[in-house]
Write a protein that holds these residues in place. Structure first.
Motif, PDB file in Angstrom:
ATOM      1  N   PRO A 195      13.079  -3.070  21.675  1.00 32.96           N
ATOM      2  CA  PRO A 195      14.435  -3.572  21.409  1.00 32.96           C
ATOM      3  C   PRO A 195      14.501  -4.115  19.983  1.00 32.96           C
ATOM      4  O   PRO A 195      13.470  -4.242  19.312  1.00 32.96           O
ATOM      5  N   PRO A 196      15.689  -4.451  19.494  1.00 30.00           N
ATOM      6  CA  PRO A 196      15.799  -5.020  18.143  1.00 30.00           C
ATOM      7  C   PRO A 196      14.974  -6.300  17.993  1.00 30.00           C
ATOM      8  O   PRO A 196      14.809  -7.063  18.943  1.00 30.00           O
ATOM      9  N   VAL A 197      14.460  -6.517  16.788  1.00 25.46           N
ATOM     10  CA  VAL A 197      13.669  -7.711  16.493  1.00 25.46           C
ATOM     11  C   VAL A 197      14.489  -8.969  16.792  1.00 25.46           C
ATOM     12  O   VAL A 197      15.700  -9.011  16.530  1.00 25.46           O
ATOM     13  N   ASP A 198      13.841  -9.958  17.352  1.00 27.41           N
ATOM     14  CA  ASP A 198      14.409 -11.259  17.727  1.00 27.41           C
ATOM     15  C   ASP A 198      15.228 -11.215  19.010  1.00 27.41           C
ATOM     16  O   ASP A 198      15.777 -12.242  19.427  1.00 27.41           O
ATOM     17  N   THR A 199      15.340 -10.037  19.643  1.00 29.55           N
ATOM     18  CA  THR A 199      15.989  -9.964  20.944  1.00 29.55           C
ATOM     19  C   THR A 199      15.099 -10.626  21.994  1.00 29.55           C
ATOM     20  O   THR A 199      13.887 -10.400  22.028  1.00 29.55           O
ATOM     21  N   TRP A 200      15.692 -11.423  22.863  1.00 29.46           N
ATOM     22  CA  TRP A 200      14.925 -12.043  23.944  1.00 29.46           C
ATOM     23  C   TRP A 200      14.856 -11.083  25.125  1.00 29.46           C
ATOM     24  O   TRP A 200      15.865 -10.495  25.532  1.00 29.46           O
ATOM     25  N   VAL A 201      13.649 -10.909  25.674  1.00 26.69           N
ATOM     26  CA  VAL A 201      13.432  -9.960  26.763  1.00 26.69           C
ATOM     27  C   VAL A 201      12.490 -10.558  27.804  1.00 26.69           C
ATOM     28  O   VAL A 201      11.689 -11.446  27.512  1.00 26.69           O
ATOM     29  N   THR A 202      12.600 -10.039  29.027  1.00 26.43           N
ATOM     30  CA  THR A 202      11.608 -10.268  30.067  1.00 26.43           C
ATOM     31  C   THR A 202      10.926  -8.935  30.331  1.00 26.43           C
ATOM     32  O   THR A 202      11.593  -7.927  30.584  1.00 26.43           O
ATOM     33  N   VAL A 203       9.611  -8.909  30.234  1.00 31.46           N
ATOM     34  CA  VAL A 203       8.826  -7.679  30.340  1.00 31.46           C
ATOM     35  C   VAL A 203       7.931  -7.765  31.569  1.00 31.46           C
ATOM     36  O   VAL A 203       7.233  -8.772  31.770  1.00 31.46           O
ATOM     37  N   VAL A 225       3.699  -1.297  30.518  1.00 31.64           N
ATOM     38  CA  VAL A 225       4.903  -1.264  31.353  1.00 31.64           C
ATOM     39  C   VAL A 225       5.126   0.151  31.856  1.00 31.64           C
ATOM     40  O   VAL A 225       4.659   1.124  31.252  1.00 31.64           O
ATOM     41  N   ILE A 226       5.833   0.261  32.965  1.00 32.39           N
ATOM     42  CA  ILE A 226       6.012   1.568  33.599  1.00 32.39           C
ATOM     43  C   ILE A 226       7.103   2.379  32.911  1.00 32.39           C
ATOM     44  O   ILE A 226       6.965   3.586  32.685  1.00 32.39           O
ATOM     45  N   SER A 227       8.203   1.740  32.544  1.00 28.50           N
ATOM     46  CA  SER A 227       9.331   2.463  31.973  1.00 28.50           C
ATOM     47  C   SER A 227      10.199   1.506  31.171  1.00 28.50           C
ATOM     48  O   SER A 227       9.935   0.298  31.107  1.00 28.50           O
ATOM     49  N   GLU A 228      11.254   2.061  30.589  1.00 29.92           N
ATOM     50  CA  GLU A 228      12.203   1.236  29.838  1.00 29.92           C
ATOM     51  C   GLU A 228      12.838   0.169  30.722  1.00 29.92           C
ATOM     52  O   GLU A 228      13.227  -0.890  30.245  1.00 29.92           O
ATOM     53  N   ARG A 229      12.950   0.454  32.021  1.00 29.25           N
ATOM     54  CA  ARG A 229      13.577  -0.511  32.928  1.00 29.25           C
ATOM     55  C   ARG A 229      12.713  -1.749  33.140  1.00 29.25           C
ATOM     56  O   ARG A 229      13.177  -2.743  33.699  1.00 29.25           O
ATOM     57  N   SER A 230      11.458  -1.660  32.723  1.00 29.72           N
ATOM     58  CA  SER A 230      10.572  -2.823  32.838  1.00 29.72           C
ATOM     59  C   SER A 230      10.821  -3.847  31.742  1.00 29.72           C
ATOM     60  O   SER A 230      10.226  -4.927  31.747  1.00 29.72           O
ATOM     61  N   VAL A 231      11.678  -3.493  30.783  1.00 34.40           N
ATOM     62  CA  VAL A 231      12.031  -4.397  29.688  1.00 34.40           C
ATOM     63  C   VAL A 231      13.496  -4.765  29.844  1.00 34.40           C
ATOM     64  O   VAL A 231      14.380  -3.912  29.717  1.00 34.40           O
ATOM     65  N   ARG A 232      13.772  -6.002  30.151  1.00 35.90           N
ATOM     66  CA  ARG A 232      15.148  -6.446  30.426  1.00 35.90           C
ATOM     67  C   ARG A 232      15.564  -7.503  29.409  1.00 35.90           C
ATOM     68  O   ARG A 232      14.863  -8.480  29.201  1.00 35.90           O
ATOM     69  N   ARG A 233      16.706  -7.295  28.789  1.00 33.41           N
ATOM     70  CA  ARG A 233      17.223  -8.274  27.828  1.00 33.41           C
ATOM     71  C   ARG A 233      17.740  -9.504  28.569  1.00 33.41           C
ATOM     72  O   ARG A 233      18.401  -9.384  29.602  1.00 33.41           O
TER      73      ARG A 233
END
Length: 244
Positions: A195-203, A225-233
């Motif tokens: 994701p963009p730099v400085d974006t807060w995410v739960t991985v 991580v398994i997929s893009e869905r494993s990274v949530r903003r």
């Protein structure tokens, strides 16, 4: 009006401190939560001191006007106009509080970590996914001889930082007292785009062991991580820092 400068400056600084500590949670960007009472007391004290100084200046001004009528001139310097520039930092804090430290601060740190010995850590709580701070994840991944994270599904929250080669990390700043002593905890994320730099995410993912325990090659730890869905903003938390 210039003679009221010290009173105005004191009131502005006090109001700025109260704005970030009493009327919002913004103070958590700069200091630990336990320091809030000290900030509130300091802010109230500065505002009251500004009021007292203003009253004293007004009383003194009335006395000077009376003496001017007697001898034709005023007493006491009003002070240079340039002194009003001292009010700019207070106004900036009052109207535009600086953001929490982010990727720029994390990248400036030269990967210095507190010396720790390799050894067995207590077993982490049961259940999946296991929520860990970045500090906890880094300590267990680099120093835990029992490999207690192996096979566990882990969930980490932080902001995004990235290297020039495209490698990206979920990152958190650790503080002992305030933002001035911040150090960095981070985990390399593999298996999903950044994701963009400085974006807060739960991985959410699993630990990928690498390197010898306690060595530089084990840092930073890796999360698969398994997929893009494993990274949530997610929104930035009220307290963006972890306690060191």
């Amino acid at each position: 009006m210039r003679r009221y400068g010290p009173a105005v400056l004191l009131a502005l600084v006090g109001s700025a401190i109260l704005r970030v500590s009493l009327f919002s949670e913004l103070y958590l960007r700069y200091v630990q939560a336990g320091l809030r009472p000290c900030l509130v007391v300091s802010g109230v004290g500065l505002v009251l001191l500004g009021v007292v100084v203003g009253v004293v200046v007004r009383t003194s001004g009335e006395h000077d006007e009376h003496e001017e009528g007697n001898d034709g001139h005023t007493h006491g310097p009003a002070g240079p106009r340039v002194a009003w520039l001292l009010a700019l930092p207070a106004l900036a804090l009052l109207l535009f509080p600086p953001p929490a430290l982010g990727s720029y601060s994390a990248e400036r740190e030269a990967a210095q970590r507190a010396a720790q010995g390799v050894g067995a850590f207590p077993a982490p709580p049961s259940g999946n996914p296991l929520d860990l701070t970045l500090g906890e994840f880094g300590s267990r991944a680099v120093y835990d001889s029992s490999r207690s994270l192996k096979g566990r599904t882990l969930r980490l929250t932080g902001f995004v930082t990235r290297d020039d080669d495209g490698t990206w990390y979920v990152t958190r700043l650790l503080v002992s007292c305030c933002a001035a002593d911040a150090t960095t905890a981070k985990a390399e994320v593999r298996g999903a785009g950044a994701p963009p730099v400085d974006t807060w995410v739960t991985v959410t993912g699993t630990w990928h062991p690498r390197g010898e325990l306690g060595s530089d090659s084990a840092w930073p730890p890796v999360l698969d991580v398994i997929s893009e869905r494993s990274v949530r903003r997610v929104p930035q938390p009220d307290n963006p820092y972890e306690k060191r």
